[in-house]
Design a protein around this motif. Structure first.
Motif, PDB file in Angstrom:
ATOM      1  N   LYS A 129      -6.346  -0.568  -5.121  1.00 38.88           N
ATOM      2  CA  LYS A 129      -5.249  -0.142  -5.997  1.00 38.88           C
ATOM      3  C   LYS A 129      -4.786  -1.285  -6.903  1.00 38.88           C
ATOM      4  N   THR A 189      -6.385   0.193   5.303  1.00 36.38           N
ATOM      5  CA  THR A 189      -5.190   0.025   4.474  1.00 36.38           C
ATOM      6  C   THR A 189      -5.314  -1.198   3.577  1.00 36.38           C
ATOM      7  N   ILE A 237      -7.882  -0.350   0.755  1.00 35.71           N
ATOM      8  CA  ILE A 237      -7.335   0.571  -0.247  1.00 35.71           C
ATOM      9  C   ILE A 237      -6.276  -0.126  -1.099  1.00 35.71           C
ATOM     10  N   THR A 238      -5.439  -0.942  -0.460  1.00 35.71           N
ATOM     11  CA  THR A 238      -4.419  -1.683  -1.206  1.00 35.71           C
ATOM     12  C   THR A 238      -5.069  -2.626  -2.209  1.00 35.71           C
ATOM     13  N   SER A 262      -4.787   8.245   0.674  1.00 29.43           N
ATOM     14  CA  SER A 262      -4.324   7.368   1.750  1.00 29.43           C
ATOM     15  C   SER A 262      -2.834   7.567   2.017  1.00 29.43           C
ATOM     16  N   SER A 263      -2.077   7.854   0.959  1.00 35.29           N
ATOM     17  CA  SER A 263      -0.645   8.101   1.149  1.00 35.29           C
ATOM     18  C   SER A 263      -0.408   9.391   1.916  1.00 35.29           C
ATOM     19  N   TYR A 323       1.801   5.903 -11.013  1.00 33.59           N
ATOM     20  CA  TYR A 323       0.810   6.726 -11.691  1.00 33.59           C
ATOM     21  C   TYR A 323       1.421   7.917 -12.432  1.00 33.59           C
ATOM     22  N   CYS A 374      -7.826   8.264  -4.737  1.00 31.85           N
ATOM     23  CA  CYS A 374      -8.009   7.566  -3.460  1.00 31.85           C
ATOM     24  C   CYS A 374      -6.675   7.040  -2.937  1.00 31.85           C
ATOM     25  N   SER A 375      -5.852   6.508  -3.841  1.00 36.75           N
ATOM     26  CA  SER A 375      -4.552   5.983  -3.446  1.00 36.75           C
ATOM     27  C   SER A 375      -3.671   7.072  -2.851  1.00 36.75           C
ATOM     28  N   GLY A 411       0.805  -1.218   0.000  1.00 41.64           N
ATOM     29  CA  GLY A 411       0.000   0.000   0.000  1.00 41.64           C
ATOM     30  C   GLY A 411       0.834   1.262   0.000  1.00 41.64           C
ATOM     31  N   GLY A 427      -9.376   6.074  -8.767  1.00 42.43           N
ATOM     32  CA  GLY A 427      -8.568   5.160  -7.969  1.00 42.43           C
ATOM     33  C   GLY A 427      -7.231   5.771  -7.598  1.00 42.43           C
ATOM     34  N   SER A 442       2.293   3.813  -5.082  1.00 37.82           N
ATOM     35  CA  SER A 442       1.684   5.116  -4.817  1.00 37.82           C
ATOM     36  C   SER A 442       1.964   6.053  -5.982  1.00 37.82           C
TER      37      SER A 442
END
Length: 594
Positions: free
Chosen positions: A197, A190, A193-194, A345-346, A51, A341-342, A43, A338, A47
């Motif tokens: 992703k 976590t 979300i992982t 969380s980071s 992307y 959202c990733s 996760g 997505g 990150s």
């Protein structure tokens, strides 16, 4: 008198604190399973890089050969991960490369590592912030920056209007950090979300193999002319075409940049004291998470370069834009959401390692105690949070994404090299008692009775490590690190070597001969027989190969990156020699005992 003073000063620089007892195996706070650690590692690792960075590397560094860049960076990360796996098995305490360097090499290198790691983590926060804004702006059709220019440009300078959004987002981040500080309740989130992703990235991979065209890996000058991009015989901005348009040098620069995408697994060894059976779960978590990330990056980079010709990807392009090129607009919004959202969380977790590191260094007396002040009932240093939450957007304003990525990668490569060196040294050291001072241990073992001879150097009389053999390995490892650095400096001039210059070739041969001899001396020394769940295989070759790959990738960094690293290091050394060396808890304790 002067000699004694210099000796005491040198002892302070290399003083190593005794290891504290780890948290008991049955302690209630040990609640993280191997799956939890893998989710944390994947996760945090998957990150920004996958992307945003792909467009940066593909467009002007590597082209389709970015898949090779990821493989090289992944191999270097796996070797470093193996070293981290052993050192966490040997030192089962929550920490970072700062802690491992402190208990192995000494205080000075620990401070340099910790101080620069703080700056690198702040740069990481700035990277995530910049990527978050880039993704959000693309999702809304770049309306944010346009509105800021139209509405605010009349009242503030253009630069502030352009980058005001960074300060706004970081202010929100600061408020969230001050209010939501109990991260233990986010493990379930976590994992979710992982999983999201990975599902989104698998969708990208499958889409790439469905809509991809192998011809995009074999582009020629005719393709550029047909696309209206080049009507001359020079392809310089687009490379030379084919699978490796920017040559071997482009692969090296791309691998150094892509290394940034693998550095998130530090979240695992920062949770050692919360892991169930850490000698088993931590090494497995590190290796499995790195392997998953390598597969994902290889698949995503292959899919991206198959879907879109590399010359259509520009610096600043994000992964979802590839779906606009193939006409899948709906998929663009799904992947972009997505991505958002990733990154969100980071953002929530990017400041936690900074909190922990600053708090630890301030408690050790190496940083000002005001930085260790914490909010009642929480773990977050309030003053440190405020200072570095201001620093992060400033770095995001004045440095580009690639500059921040290279700065962060340089720091991680340095830290990983030091950890590999620590593993090499620790394997050959005698057992240290937690409650004893290092000097007392050496006196009890009687190092004065041992004398260093050539025969004893190659054929040690003991089957277990002694203080003398440990000191031999310590010195030889330091010499090897220096020689490896010199070798990488020479190999960085590989075009000159390929030209057959006898001087440079002679230098390489001499360095290789010296390194072979010193490696042989280390290999002949007795290793520690302490039972560990995981040990790095093929010692001393694997740690040395890890150091070589890391240092060689460091040599691919730009002069600007090294300048920023030099400035941050000089500032840190000024703080250490003016404050840290005088107030170090371990140093003061050593002086009092003396």
């Amino acid at each position: 008198m002067l000699r004694q003073a210099l000796r005491r000063f040198g002892q302070k620089l290399v003083h190593r604190p005794p290891l504290k007892e780890p948290v008991a195996e049955d302690d209630p706070q040990r609640r993280l399973s191997t799956l939890d650690l893998v989710a944390l590692g994947v996760g945090r690792t998957v990150s920004v890089g996958v992307y945003v960075l792909a467009g940066e590397v593909v467009s002007n560094q590597a082209g389709p050969s970015i898949v090779i860049c990821f493989l090289v960076a992944g191999l270097s990360s796996v070797l470093s991960g193996l070293c981290y796996a052993e050192i966490t098995a040997r030192v089962p305490l929550s920490g970072s490369s700062y802690l491992y360097t402190y208990v192995t090499i000494g205080e000075l290198w620990a401070f340099i590592t910790g101080w620069n790691l703080i700056f690198f983590l702040v740069a990481d926060t700035a990277n995530v912030t910049r990527a978050w804004i880039l993704a959000f702006a693309n999702l809304l059709g770049n309306q944010i920056s346009q509105t800021l220019r139209e509405r605010i440009l009349l009242y503030v300078p253009q630069v502030l209007a352009e980058y005001l959004v960074f300060f706004v987002v970081d202010l929100v981040l600061l408020l969230m950090e001050l209010q939501t500080l109990n991260h233990s309740q986010f493990f379930l989130i976590t994992k979710v979300i992982t999983l999201v992703k990975l599902l989104v990235l698998h969708f990208v991979i499958i889409s790439g193999f469905i809509k991809g065209d192998l011809h995009n890996w074999t582009l020629t000058e005719d393709d550029y002319i047909t696309a209206g991009l080049n009507d001359t015989s020079s392809l310089s901005p687009l490379g030379s075409g084919g699978f490796v348009p920017f040559g071997f040098e482009g692969i090296l620069h791309g691998a150094a940049t892509c290394f940034y995408t693998f550095i998130g697994f530090h979240n695992i060894f920062e949770r050692v004291e919360e892991a169930q059976n850490p000698q088993h779960s931590v090494p497995m978590g590190i290796v499995i998470s790195l392997f998953i990330c390598l597969l994902v990056y290889f698949g995503v980079s292959s899919a991206l370069t198959l879907m879109v010709p590399y010359y259509k990807l520009q610096p600043g392009s994000i992964l979802p834009e590839a779906f606009l090129h193939i006409g899948w607009a709906s998929a663009y919004y799904v992947v972009a959401f997505g991505f958002l959202c990733s990154l969100s969380s980071s953002l929530l977790g990017s400041m936690l390692p900074i909190h922990q590191l600053i708090h630890k260094m301030a408690k050790d007396g190496l940083l000002f105690p005001v930085l260790a002040r914490i909010e009642t009932g929480t773990y977050a240093p309030i003053v440190a949070t405020v200072i570095f939450s201001i620093t992060a957007p400033v770095m995001a304003v004045f440095f580009g994404l690639t500059d921040l990525v290279n700065f962060r990668s340089l720091g991680s490569l340095l830290a990983y090299s030091l950890v590999a060196l620590c593993v090499l040294i620790l394997r050959y050291q005698p057992q240290r008692r937690n409650e004893e001072n290092e000097a007392e241990v050496q006196e009890e073992n009687g190092p004065a009775a041992e004398r260093l001879t050539l025969q004893g150097l190659l054929f040690p009389g003991s089957s277990t490590p002694t203080p003398l053999s440990g000191q031999v390995v310590y010195i030889c490892s330091s010499l090897l690190a220096l020689l490896l650095t010199l070798l990488c400096l020479v190999l960085a001039q590989w075009p000159v070597l390929l030209s057959g210059d006898p001087v440079w070739i002679s230098v390489v041969v001499v360095l290789l001969m010296l390194m072979t001899g010193i490696t042989g001396v280390i290999w002949r020394q007795p290793q520690s027989s302490s039972p560990l769940y995981f040990k790095v295989p093929a010692l001393p070759l694997v740690p040395l190969l890890s150091i070589f790959m890391n240092v060689y990738l460091m040599m691919q960094m730009t002069a600007g990156t090294w300048a920023r690293f030099g400035v941050s290091t000089l500032i840190g050394l000024a703080i250490y020699f003016s404050y840290g060396i005088k107030h170090s808890v371990e140093g003061v304790g050593m002086a009092n005992s003396t």
